[in-house]
Scaffold this active site. Structure first.
Site, mmCIF file in Angstrom:
data_model
loop_
_atom_site.group_PDB
_atom_site.id
_atom_site.type_symbol
_atom_site.label_atom_id
_atom_site.label_comp_id
_atom_site.label_asym_id
_atom_site.label_seq_id
_atom_site.Cartn_x
_atom_site.Cartn_y
_atom_site.Cartn_z
ATOM 1 N N THR A 86 0.798 -1.179 0.077
ATOM 2 C CA THR A 86 -0.001 0.065 0.023
ATOM 3 C C THR A 86 0.936 1.251 0.035
ATOM 4 O O THR A 86 0.675 2.198 -0.692
ATOM 5 C CB THR A 86 -1.112 -0.158 1.262
ATOM 6 N N ARG A 120 -1.621 5.584 7.501
ATOM 7 C CA ARG A 120 -2.023 4.368 8.159
ATOM 8 C C ARG A 120 -1.579 4.399 9.420
ATOM 9 O O ARG A 120 -0.433 4.745 9.893
ATOM 10 C CB ARG A 120 -1.265 2.988 7.257
HETATM 11 C C1 NCD Z 1 -4.365 -5.248 4.121
HETATM 12 C C2 NCD Z 1 -4.256 -4.369 5.048
HETATM 13 O O1 NCD Z 1 -3.212 -3.746 5.568
HETATM 14 O O2 NCD Z 1 -5.294 -4.301 5.813
HETATM 15 N N1 NCD Z 1 -3.143 -5.297 3.238
HETATM 16 C C3 NCD Z 1 -3.170 -4.364 2.168
HETATM 17 O O3 NCD Z 1 -3.145 -3.275 2.548
HETATM 18 N N2 NCD Z 1 -3.220 -4.760 1.093
HETATM 19 C C4 NCD Z 1 -4.568 -6.747 4.426
HETATM 20 C C5 NCD Z 1 -3.746 -7.521 5.386
HETATM 21 O O4 NCD Z 1 -2.866 -7.106 5.683
HETATM 22 O O5 NCD Z 1 -4.089 -8.586 5.704
#
Ligand code: NCD
Length: 341
Positions: A64, A113
């Site tokens: 991401t 995040r």
């Molecule tokens: C996901 C997340 O971080 O929620 N990953 C991502 O961003 N593609 C899913 C996960 O970590 O399992």
């Protein structure tokens, strides 16, 4: 400013899928289509030349973070990032709002995040620039849901189908999985959708979300058995046990490996064109192995098409929020380097 739902969302923060109406989704997806030559390096655009993305990841991430950063670079912008809570001033007791006041002075847009639900909205409330939620705890991950649905649309198109009438099975840790929470909200915008929710009872989809889906007209069935739930669906969307949300690794171990998909199970239970998806990372350790590597040669495994599509969708979000969609091609030029694609 939080976006409230209409096709123009210049300067808006993207915090939750609930902000969108169906026309917005269509708009984002059509802009994403136009990003393909740039993501494929057939053309370069410098439309965001001089712009800065603050990429603030206070929780583990590979795709991401790099996807947001690369999407910004592909539009010609620069990326500054911080990785991890311990390396940031949050570890010195600074509030999220103060961090937002500072960082929004350095950037034109911020992706963030953070392990706590609601934290990105809290941060955005004090930010002077738009903020995109890159995942707030177990709450939401809107850009992932958008790229997932964009992928589903593309996969179904190849089969002569559209999003209305979609049949999806979501499997795994549906309690803590923010990707499935956002995806369920997104599916509420479409017609005749049916969803099979497969999880251990303790890790079921939050009941308020199930109620909302039913109210929106989605046919929802819940189960703790994988085989019957994957036999009549277009999409099998597998997810990882979200170990970081459990109080201990031992507790997560109780559920790890409960729902495994491999080629033998796929062949005997799924319809021939069922598409296999996962937000990634898939947990490939022997005790989990939710998507076996023997599926890697299955042409319906779409997991790496998802990550490629993520670039297009994130480029579309940046271009719409920063209001340069109409200028992307104007600032384009030829690629000078060897392109193996
Ligand atoms: C996901 C997340 O971080 O929620 N990953 C991502 O961003 N593609 C899913 C996960 O970590 O399992």
């Amino acid at each position: 400013m939080v976006y409230g739902g209409s096709v123009e969302f210049k300067g808006a923060s993207i915090l939750s899928i609930s902000q969108f109406e169906r026309a917005d989704i269509d708009h984002i997806f059509r802009v994403a289509d136009r990003m393909e030559p740039y993501a494929q390096r057939q053309r370069i655009t410098r439309v965001l030349d001089g712009a800065i993305l603050g990429n603030m990841f206070f929780e583990a991430s590979t795709r991401t973070r790099i996807s947001f950063g690369s999407a910004f670079n592909l539009l010609g912008g620069e990326v500054r990032e911080t990785v991890g809570f311990e390396a940031s001033a949050l570890a010195k007791g600074e509030s999220l709002q103060d961090t937002a006041r500072v960082l929004s002075g350095f950037s034109d847009i911020i992706c963030m995040r953070h392990p706590e639900s609601g934290s990105v909205a809290d941060f955005a409330s004090a930010s002077r620039v738009p903020v995109i939620n890159g995942g707030d705890g177990s709450n939401e991950h809107p850009s992932q849901a958008l790229l997932d649905l964009y992928t589903i649309e593309k996969e179904l198109k190849g089969l002569g189908r559209s999003l209305d009438g979609l049949r999806v099975a979501m499997i795994g840790d549906l309690k803590h999985g923010r990707t499935v929470h956002s995806l369920c909200k997104l599916l509420m915008l479409f017609d005749n959708v049916s969803v099979q929710l497969v999880s251990p009872k303790e890790l079921a989809m939050p009941s308020n979300l199930v109620d909302d889906m039913r109210e929106a007209g989605i046919s929802v069935e819940e189960s703790d058995k994988i085989e019957p739930s994957i036999s009549h669906v277009d999409i099998v969307y597998s997810t990882r046990i979200q170990e970081e949300r459990f109080s201990s690794r031992d507790e997560a171990d109780l559920y790890r490996g409960r729902f495994r998909l491999n080629q033998a199970i796929y062949t005997s239970h799924c319809e021939p064109n069922t598409v296999i998806m996962h937000p990634l990372p898939r947990d490939s350790r022997a005790e989990a192995n939710e998507l076996d590597s023997d599926l890697d040669s299955n042409p319906n495994l779409a997991i790496f098409r998802q990550t490629d599509n993520g670039l297009l969708v994130r480029m579309a979000l940046f271009s719409i929020i920063l209001d340069v969609t109409h200028l992307v091609d104007k600032y384009a030029s030829e690629v000078r380097w060897y392109n193996p694609r």
